[in-house]
Motif scaffolding. Structure first.
Motif, PDB file in Angstrom:
ATOM      1  N   HIS A   3      16.193 -15.873 -40.829  1.00 53.03           N
ATOM      2  CA  HIS A   3      15.838 -17.014 -39.993  1.00 53.03           C
ATOM      3  C   HIS A   3      16.645 -16.908 -38.703  1.00 53.03           C
ATOM      4  N   PRO A   4      16.019 -16.544 -37.578  1.00 49.82           N
ATOM      5  CA  PRO A   4      16.766 -16.289 -36.346  1.00 49.82           C
ATOM      6  C   PRO A   4      17.527 -17.501 -35.819  1.00 49.82           C
ATOM      7  N   MET A   5      17.085 -18.708 -36.143  1.00 51.41           N
ATOM      8  CA  MET A   5      17.786 -19.882 -35.624  1.00 51.41           C
ATOM      9  C   MET A   5      19.129 -20.071 -36.327  1.00 51.41           C
ATOM     10  N   SER A   6      19.315 -19.509 -37.495  1.00 52.32           N
ATOM     11  CA  SER A   6      20.607 -19.579 -38.165  1.00 52.32           C
ATOM     12  C   SER A   6      21.530 -18.476 -37.669  1.00 52.32           C
ATOM     13  N   TYR A  41       8.113 -23.549 -42.203  1.00 50.78           N
ATOM     14  CA  TYR A  41       8.421 -22.406 -41.342  1.00 50.78           C
ATOM     15  C   TYR A  41       8.416 -22.845 -39.892  1.00 50.78           C
ATOM     16  N   TRP A  42       9.351 -22.329 -39.098  1.00 55.11           N
ATOM     17  CA  TRP A  42       9.477 -22.683 -37.691  1.00 55.11           C
ATOM     18  C   TRP A  42       9.159 -21.489 -36.817  1.00 55.11           C
ATOM     19  N   ASN A  43       8.658 -21.750 -35.653  1.00 58.90           N
ATOM     20  CA  ASN A  43       8.378 -20.731 -34.627  1.00 58.90           C
ATOM     21  C   ASN A  43       7.635 -19.549 -35.209  1.00 58.90           C
ATOM     22  N   THR A  44       8.224 -18.366 -35.149  1.00 57.76           N
ATOM     23  CA  THR A  44       7.518 -17.151 -35.582  1.00 57.76           C
ATOM     24  C   THR A  44       7.836 -16.767 -37.018  1.00 57.76           C
ATOM     25  N   THR A  45       8.571 -17.599 -37.755  1.00 57.34           N
ATOM     26  CA  THR A  45       8.892 -17.241 -39.133  1.00 57.34           C
ATOM     27  C   THR A  45       7.721 -17.580 -40.055  1.00 57.34           C
ATOM     28  N   ASN A  46       7.694 -16.900 -41.175  1.00 57.07           N
ATOM     29  CA  ASN A  46       6.676 -17.159 -42.187  1.00 57.07           C
ATOM     30  C   ASN A  46       7.244 -16.750 -43.550  1.00 57.07           C
TER      31      ASN A  46
END
Length: 55
Positions: A23-26, A12-17
Motif C-alpha cells: 500500500h503506497p500510502m503507508s 481499495y484506494w487510488n490504484t490499489t486493488n
C-alpha cells in the motif's frame, strides 16, 4: 475478517486493488521520517538547530 477468517469487507484506494503487493500510502511515512536523518548524515541539515518559519 470474522472469527472464521473470512473477509467481510474490502476497501481499495487510488490504484490499489486485491492483487496489490503493498500500500503506497503507508510506505511514504517511512521514507518521510528517514529524510531528515539522511540529510544530517550528508551535512545538509543539523537536527540540533532549531528550525523557524515566518508566515
Amino acid at each position: 475478517m470474522n472469527m472464521k477468517g473470512e473477509i467481510i469487507a474490502e476497501n481499495y484506494w487510488n490504484t490499489t486493488n486485491k492483487e496489490a503487493k503493498n500500500h503506497p500510502m503507508s510506505a511514504h511515512k517511512s521514507f518521510t521520517s528517514m529524510a531528515p536523518f539522511i540529510a544530517q548524515e550528508q551535512g545538509l541539515l543539523k537536527l540540533s538547530k532549531r528550525l523557524e518559519m515566518e508566515i
